[in-house]
Design a protein around this motif. Structure first.
Motif, short mmCIF file in Angstrom:
data_model
loop_
_atom_site.label_atom_id
_atom_site.label_comp_id
_atom_site.label_asym_id
_atom_site.label_seq_id
_atom_site.Cartn_x
_atom_site.Cartn_y
_atom_site.Cartn_z
N ALA A 100 29.05 -71.06 6.16
CA ALA A 100 27.60 -71.07 6.32
C ALA A 100 27.14 -70.34 7.60
O ALA A 100 26.08 -69.31 7.63
CB ALA A 100 26.91 -72.47 6.46
N GLY A 101 27.83 -70.46 8.66
CA GLY A 101 27.71 -69.50 9.78
C GLY A 101 27.99 -68.06 9.56
O GLY A 101 27.21 -67.43 9.93
N PHE A 102 29.05 -67.82 8.92
CA PHE A 102 29.14 -66.38 8.43
C PHE A 102 28.15 -65.78 7.73
O PHE A 102 27.78 -64.76 8.00
CB PHE A 102 30.82 -66.36 7.79
CG PHE A 102 31.08 -64.91 7.38
CD1 PHE A 102 31.88 -64.11 8.46
CD2 PHE A 102 30.51 -63.98 6.54
CE1 PHE A 102 32.44 -62.95 8.25
CE2 PHE A 102 31.19 -62.83 6.25
CZ PHE A 102 32.00 -62.26 7.26
N GLY A 129 25.05 -66.78 7.46
CA GLY A 129 23.73 -66.49 8.32
C GLY A 129 24.15 -65.49 9.23
O GLY A 129 22.82 -64.64 9.16
N GLY A 130 25.09 -65.09 9.74
CA GLY A 130 25.20 -63.80 10.54
C GLY A 130 24.95 -62.52 9.57
O GLY A 130 24.49 -61.69 10.05
N PHE A 131 25.78 -62.59 8.60
CA PHE A 131 26.11 -61.59 7.51
C PHE A 131 24.21 -61.35 6.99
O PHE A 131 23.99 -60.10 6.79
CB PHE A 131 26.57 -61.91 6.47
CG PHE A 131 27.06 -60.86 5.41
CD1 PHE A 131 28.06 -60.04 5.77
CD2 PHE A 131 26.04 -60.46 4.39
CE1 PHE A 131 28.11 -58.81 4.92
CE2 PHE A 131 26.51 -59.60 3.54
CZ PHE A 131 27.60 -58.83 3.73
N LEU A 132 23.62 -62.18 6.82
CA LEU A 132 22.02 -61.97 6.21
C LEU A 132 21.23 -61.53 7.48
O LEU A 132 20.33 -60.85 7.48
CB LEU A 132 21.69 -63.43 5.67
CG LEU A 132 22.45 -63.78 4.79
CD1 LEU A 132 21.62 -65.31 4.01
CD2 LEU A 132 21.86 -62.85 3.68
N MET A 133 21.52 -62.33 8.93
CA MET A 133 20.45 -62.25 9.73
C MET A 133 20.34 -60.72 10.52
O MET A 133 19.29 -60.17 10.77
CB MET A 133 20.97 -63.12 10.94
CG MET A 133 20.11 -63.26 12.17
SD MET A 133 20.50 -64.92 12.63
CE MET A 133 22.09 -64.78 13.21
N VAL A 134 21.65 -59.98 10.72
CA VAL A 134 21.70 -58.84 11.44
C VAL A 134 20.98 -57.55 10.23
O VAL A 134 20.28 -57.14 10.94
CB VAL A 134 23.18 -58.60 11.54
CG1 VAL A 134 23.38 -57.08 12.24
CG2 VAL A 134 23.61 -59.53 12.61
N LEU A 139 15.47 -62.47 5.14
CA LEU A 139 16.88 -62.48 5.53
C LEU A 139 16.94 -63.05 6.72
O LEU A 139 18.05 -64.08 6.99
CB LEU A 139 17.54 -61.02 5.39
CG LEU A 139 17.68 -60.32 4.29
CD1 LEU A 139 17.94 -58.95 4.33
CD2 LEU A 139 18.59 -61.26 3.22
N ILE A 140 16.31 -62.88 7.65
CA ILE A 140 16.43 -63.35 9.17
C ILE A 140 16.03 -64.87 9.07
O ILE A 140 16.93 -65.66 9.60
CB ILE A 140 15.33 -62.89 9.99
CG1 ILE A 140 15.54 -61.51 10.46
CG2 ILE A 140 15.33 -63.80 11.38
CD1 ILE A 140 14.51 -60.61 10.92
N GLY A 198 19.06 -66.54 7.36
CA GLY A 198 20.19 -66.48 8.09
C GLY A 198 20.34 -67.30 9.30
O GLY A 198 21.01 -68.10 9.61
N LEU A 245 20.77 -70.93 8.37
CA LEU A 245 22.13 -71.16 8.06
C LEU A 245 23.32 -71.00 9.39
O LEU A 245 24.24 -71.77 9.51
CB LEU A 245 22.98 -70.19 7.11
CG LEU A 245 22.32 -70.36 5.66
CD1 LEU A 245 22.89 -69.15 4.70
CD2 LEU A 245 22.84 -71.51 4.80
N ALA A 246 22.93 -70.12 10.17
CA ALA A 246 23.74 -69.93 11.27
C ALA A 246 23.42 -70.91 12.50
O ALA A 246 24.17 -70.95 13.50
CB ALA A 246 23.37 -68.44 11.86
N PHE A 278 32.01 -67.66 14.17
CA PHE A 278 31.82 -67.42 12.93
C PHE A 278 30.67 -66.65 12.69
O PHE A 278 30.55 -65.51 11.69
CB PHE A 278 31.88 -68.51 11.94
CG PHE A 278 33.50 -69.18 11.96
CD1 PHE A 278 34.24 -68.36 11.21
CD2 PHE A 278 33.62 -70.33 12.41
CE1 PHE A 278 35.56 -68.74 11.05
CE2 PHE A 278 35.09 -70.72 12.37
CZ PHE A 278 35.98 -70.12 11.85
N VAL A 279 29.49 -66.87 13.13
CA VAL A 279 28.21 -66.18 13.24
C VAL A 279 28.38 -64.96 13.59
O VAL A 279 27.66 -63.87 13.04
CB VAL A 279 27.02 -67.03 13.51
CG1 VAL A 279 25.79 -66.27 13.68
CG2 VAL A 279 27.03 -68.45 13.40
N GLY A 337 30.30 -62.87 11.04
CA GLY A 337 29.34 -62.65 9.93
C GLY A 337 28.45 -61.54 10.41
O GLY A 337 27.92 -60.66 9.46
N GLY A 338 27.75 -61.61 11.62
CA GLY A 338 26.95 -60.32 12.04
C GLY A 338 27.46 -59.18 11.98
O GLY A 338 26.75 -58.31 11.54
N GLY A 347 27.89 -57.98 8.43
CA GLY A 347 26.61 -57.62 7.94
C GLY A 347 26.15 -56.17 8.40
O GLY A 347 25.61 -55.50 7.83
#
Lengths: 158, 199
Positions: free
Chosen positions: A103-105, A107-112, B85-86, B89, B92-93, B113-114, B117-118, B121
């Protein structure tokens, strides 16, 4: 009240102090034209500007500083964490580090990319955008809230 | 400006900002996620207090001609898709990038992990950049609410400020902030009906 050893300060005191702190930071970041606090400034949004006017050093140093400041506060108050927040067990439905990692990964993947597409994240649109009455920021905020509220509903509520 | 000044000032602002994020508890995943589920209002209280403060000072500085504002251009698709998306995200984050950095500082190792993922991304975005670039180009340029509505900027600033202030007062009456903290000040309530027992 509001000593360094206290765990929690009033949201109103901290909100006002954050506001006062961000004013010179925003002026410094070229009279509110730049994102102040996000990764969007690290990379520079291709849609809004060629790159951050203040260079890449400032936002990277800012993010490192945020970690140091939080560490200082948590250590002084004895509120450092050694385990993930219990909220993850609740909203993800199981005490699973794997689920939290995924979930964290995600979240970061979508947020940036979201922050890059929208030219800023919650802090940019929600603070400097609102203050400048930017129509685009209000649009982005509505979308952020919609995304957040829908995702919040899809997670477990405990 | 030399790089040294940029680095030092960024670091100083960051330390102060991170300190305040930690003390306000707004960086706690328990506070952020519960805010999105409308069960905890600390995030909105901190956020609105900050906006009202900035609004007062910046509007005064603008009226006095000390600062010029540069609103970002409206990016119809960029703002909408990016915003969705923000929001997804962040939930979830468990926070926006600044809060994630504060979580790492406060000892939450799972927040790394966030960051991973960032970075992934960011790499994906840069790869797709050429495809995405034409999307937001259809925006009408920088628009402000004052410009759209024909209302003077300071009048709207006062209206927004008073509106947000009223929201905060109403929320505090409805639910005092100390109730939202939880025993460990992390936004978690162990005594709510249906909540799992403390481990």
């Amino acid at each position: 009240m509001c000593t360094i050893r206290e765990r929690a300060w009033s949201p109103y005191v901290t909100g006002i102090l954050i506001g006062l702190l961000l004013i010179p930071a925003m002026l410094f970041a070229d009279a509110l034209s730049q994102s102040v606090t996000t990764l969007a400034t690290v990379t520079g949004s291709p849609f809004t500007a060629a790159g951050p006017a203040t260079g890449y050093g400032w936002p990277v140093a800012l993010l490192v500083g945020i970690g140091l400041g939080a560490s200082l506060s948590a250590t002084a108050a004895g509120s450092r964490h050694s385990a993930p927040s219990p909220i993850w067990t609740r909203v993800l439905g199981a005490p699973s580090p794997k689920r939290r990692a995924v979930a964290g990964f995600a979240g970061g993947f979508l947020m940036v990319p979201g922050a890059l597409l929208a030219g800023g994240d919650l802090t940019d649109h929600g603070l400097s955008g609102v203050v400048q009455q930017s129509a685009g920021s209000f649009l982005a905020l509505a979308a952020i809230m919609a995304g957040g509220l829908v995702t919040g509903r899809l997670l477990h509520r405990l | 400006m030399t790089i040294l000044i940029a680095l030092l000032s960024g670091l100083v602002f960051g330390v102060a900002f991170g300190f305040l994020l930690e003390k306000s508890r707004v960086f706690e995943p328990g506070v952020v996620v519960a805010q999105m589920q409308l069960r905890n209002f600390i995030l909105i209280k901190v956020w609105f207090s900050a906006i009202v403060t900035i609004l007062i000072v910046v509007t005064l500085l603008r009226e006095l001609g000390i600062v010029t504002l540069h609103p970002k251009p409206v990016l119809l698709i960029g703002d909408l898709v990016g915003g969705l998306l923000i929001g997804t995200g962040m939930t979830l984050a468990g926070g926006c990038p600044a809060m994630i950095m504060a979580q790492i500082g406060a000892g939450y190792r799972d927040a790394w992990f966030v960051v991973l993922g960032g970075l992934a991304g960011l790499a994906a975005y840069l790869t797709l950049e050429l495809l995405l670039r034409p999307l937001p180009a259809d925006g009408p340029g920088p628009l402000t609410l004052a410009g759209l509505s024909g209302t003077p900027f300071p009048a709207l600033a006062v209206a927004v400020g008073v509106g947000l202030f009223a929201c905060v007062i109403a929320l505090e009456r409805l639910r005092p902030w100390r109730l939202d903290l939880g025993a460990q000040a992390d936004g978690i309530h162990h005594d709510r009906p249906g909540s799992p027992r403390r481990p």
